[in-house]
Every structure is written in C-alpha cells, then in structure tokens.
Enzyme design. Structure first.
Site: not given
Length: 434
Positions: A25, A28
């Site tokens: 994550e 991202h």
C-alpha cells in the site's frame, strides 16, 4: 517448548504478512501523493479499526483482519455522462456501477476537482496502480537475494557421498548389482566417499551443474579427475561409461520420467548449503518467477484435487494452493524443525519471499477489483484516446472503469469461494513440510 516455537513461527509470519501488505500500500500511497491525488485513508487490514492517526490529509491505521489493505483515493471512477453523480437505479447491475461511482467521490472537498484519480493521465494511473504490486516484487527479490547470497541454499555439491559399485541404468528400478553389470568408472578409478572433485578433464568444477554436464558430455572418453582427499590432491583416471540417465532441462533441473543416454561416472553427490553469487541468484529467481507463473496458470486445474483433500479422502499435494492460514502453519513448522537457527530463519525468509512474489503476480491479473484491472482500464483509455487523435476524431474522454464493476463483483465472489476452499483444506488437511 515445541508448542511455544510453533506459536512464535506463526507470530513471525503474521508480522511479515502485515509488513508485506503495508509495503504494498505504501507503493500506491507514495505515487498517488507524488501525482497530487488526495488520499484520505491508508489502512492495513480490513474490518474494525484497531488504531489510527491522522497526519496531514491522510488517516493511517491498522484494522482487525490482517488479510489485506487499501488506500482510498478521491475520484477512482469518473462521474456520470451529465458530469454529476447519478441517482441510485433500481437495476442491480446499474446499481453496482452507481455505488462504485458514488464511493469514489466520498469526502469530496472544495479544491479536490483537480486532485481526482481519474483526471490524471493514463500513464500516471498505471504507475500508481502498478506501484503496489511492484513493491511486493522488489521485496520478494530482496528477500530471495538475502537468503541466496547471505545464507545459501541446499543443493548438490561436488563432494562424493557414495560410490556406485556397478553401472545400472536409471531406467531400471533396482539398486543391487548383477554379475553381468560392469564396474562403475568411479569405483574402477578408486574414487571414495568424501572426495571433493576439484577438476574434471582439466576443467575446474566448483558447482554440481558444471560437473554433471562435463560427465554427461564425456561418454566413452578417458578423463583425468583431480580430487581433494583429506587435504591432499590426487589425480584419478576414469573411462566414462554410457548409460541411461535422467534428462535435464535448460536450467539444469531433472525432468521426472524422462531419460537420455549420456556419460556416467557412478557416484552420488553430497548435498550442502551453498551461497550463490549475484549472477546465479538472478538466474535462480528468474526460474522461480517462471515456476510461479506456471503455477498461477495451472491453478484452476488443481481445484478438484484441493476439493477432494478438503472434503474427501484425497491427499494434500505438496504443490497444492495454500492460503494465509496454511502459510502460517508452515511458518510454525519451520520454527520447530531440528535444523540450525540460521537455516530456520532462511527457510522462513524464503516463505515470505514466495508469498510476496505470489502477491505481485496475482495482483497483476487484468481483472477488477485487482490492481491489474485498473491498469488494463488506463491502458485501454490511452489506446482509445490516441487512436481518436490519429484518426482526428473527438476525444472519447476517460474510460469509465465503473462499468466493469459487475465483473468485479463476480471475480470477487469467485475469489472468496476459492479462499474459503483453501481455508478449509489448510485446516483439515494442511500442507506439511516435516
């Protein structure tokens, strides 16, 4: 003590899992912020929030179920044809699209009109969505390199473990010599267990694959072999026999059930932990990526055997699909193995590296809701817009990935069913390494 070590192994895997998700994550998050997209949330896990803290415009937190994670970006999908959010439709399929579109505009604030995900150029959206899986790939390679170059892996060496007294074709399933069998070249040359083969036919042999290939290519030849025997180097002479031996593929791996006629010396090599150099490590990792791709392609064909292992009397195959629960159990087993602590750690790191490699490949599938589905949507938009530009047609505008949400729900449903099947198999008939 064994139970405590088993629990410790599971806890260690849980920590590694959480780090892998957070690392994914982070890819991202960092690229989204780099391109000016507003990110309200960065979460590791699903379900109820255990801990969170807001820093700047983003809330960072950990949730109760550590089976994934997410970042929430504003404007993942474009608005409806009229430029506004559409009212909820009574059509279930249309409703899925509108729900997804509405969720993409949650927490929209004044000034966010220029910070929406869908307004970024397709190549920027590809980078944002690819960055997550790429982080898993980087972590997998880093972990593999740590083990291969730092700890080493178990493999065949050039040290003699035992000498065959006679020549027996490997196509024959027997170990005892017959009176009609020829004496093996190794036995005739005086080779002994514990000898380390230093060179073969004048070529230095520092690894098993090199030695094996030299032997196979020397059928019928008289070859000088230099061995190290208790610190003293001796030169032996052997006439290499021709025999049926197991076939090797281009990477040096044995092909089960396939045989070729090649040179045969007649000894078994000892195995040991051998550190790899950078080149060999890269080659090994490239082969593992190929194996992982093959396993992913073959996944549907393994479902019947997995079902039989979960609900029938079928055995659990060693290469059977395994979920998080199964991987945690394997991690617990690793901690209880009667091997040096360094090898326990190396085996665990290998497990975590393989998990990250699987995360990369799975997320790259061009299906929503996976990252690969969003990448495919951005690439399709780029193709449409560039084609329209070349043909001097009006710009078709952003591709509405929300229209694919019904497909995403079907994919998610299939994935949930498969996950539950693997979970049952991992509980009632787990993969074991000991």
């Amino acid at each position: 003590m064994t139970t405590l070590m088993f629990i410790l192994g599971i806890v260690l895997f849980a920590v590694g899992l959480l780090f892998s998700i957070a690392w994914h994550e982070l890819g991202h998050l960092s690229t989204a912020k780099l391109f000016g997209i507003r990110v309200p949330q960065y979460m590791v896990g699903f379900g109820p929030t255990i801990w969170s803290r807001k820093k700047g415009e983003t809330e960072y937190g950990i949730k109760a179920i550590p089976f994934g994670g997410y970042i929430r970006m504003i404007g993942m999908f474009p608005p409806g044809p009229d430029g506004r959010l559409e009212a909820r439709s009574t059509s279930p399929w249309r409703g899925m699209i509108e729900d997804a579109r509405s969720a993409a505009f949650e927490e929209l604030r004044p000034g966010d009109e220029t910070r929406l995900f869908y307004t970024r150029k397709p190549w920027k959206r590809v980078i944002v969505m690819f960055a997550g899986p790429f982080m898993n790939l980087v972590l997998a390679f880093g972990l593999f390199l740590t083990v291969l170059m730092g700890f080493g892996i178990q493999q065949q060496t050039t040290t003699v473990s035992s000498v065959s007294p006679c020549v027996i074709a490997q196509t024959e399933k027997r170990e005892e010599c017959k009176a009609s069998d020829d004496k093996s070249p190794a036995a005739a040359a005086g080779m002994k267990a514990g000898d380390k083969i230093v060179s073969f036919g004048g070529v230095r042999t520092e690894d098993w694959n090199t030695l094996s290939d030299l032997i196979r290519d020397s059928a019928g030849k008289e070859v000088p072999i230099v061995v190290d025997r208790k610190g003293e180097q001796l030169t032996l002479h052997a006439k290499i026999a021709t025999n049926w031996v197991v076939k090797k593929d281009s990477s040096g791996a044995y092909v089960e059930g396939k045989y070729v006629q090649a040179g045969f010396l007649g000894f078994s090599s000892a195995t040991g932990v051998v550190k790899q150099d950078f080149g060999d490590s890269v080659t090994w990792m490239t082969d593992r990526v190929g194996d992982a791709v093959d396993s992913l392609v073959a996944l549907p064909s393994k479902i019947p055997a997995l079902w039989d292992a979960a609900f029938g009397d079928g055995p659990r195959e060693p290469d059977s699909p395994m979920g998080i629960v199964g991987a945690a159990r394997v991690s617990g087993e690793i901690a209880t193995l009667d091997i040096p602590a360094s090898q326990q750690l190396a085996t665990f790191v290998f497990l975590l590296a393989g998990f990250n490699l699987s995360l990369f490949l799975f997320n790259m599938l061009p299906l929503l809701p996976l990252d690969g589905g969003h990448i495919a949507g951005a690439l399709w938009e780029s193709l449409r817009r560039n084609t329209a530009k070349v043909l001097r047609r009006p710009d078709p505008g952003p591709f509405d990935v929300a229209k694919l949400m019904p497909v995403a729900y079907v994919v998610a449903g299939i994935f949930i069913c498969f996950t539950l099947l693997v979970l049952v198999a991992d509980v009632v008939n787990p993969v074991r390494i000991s």
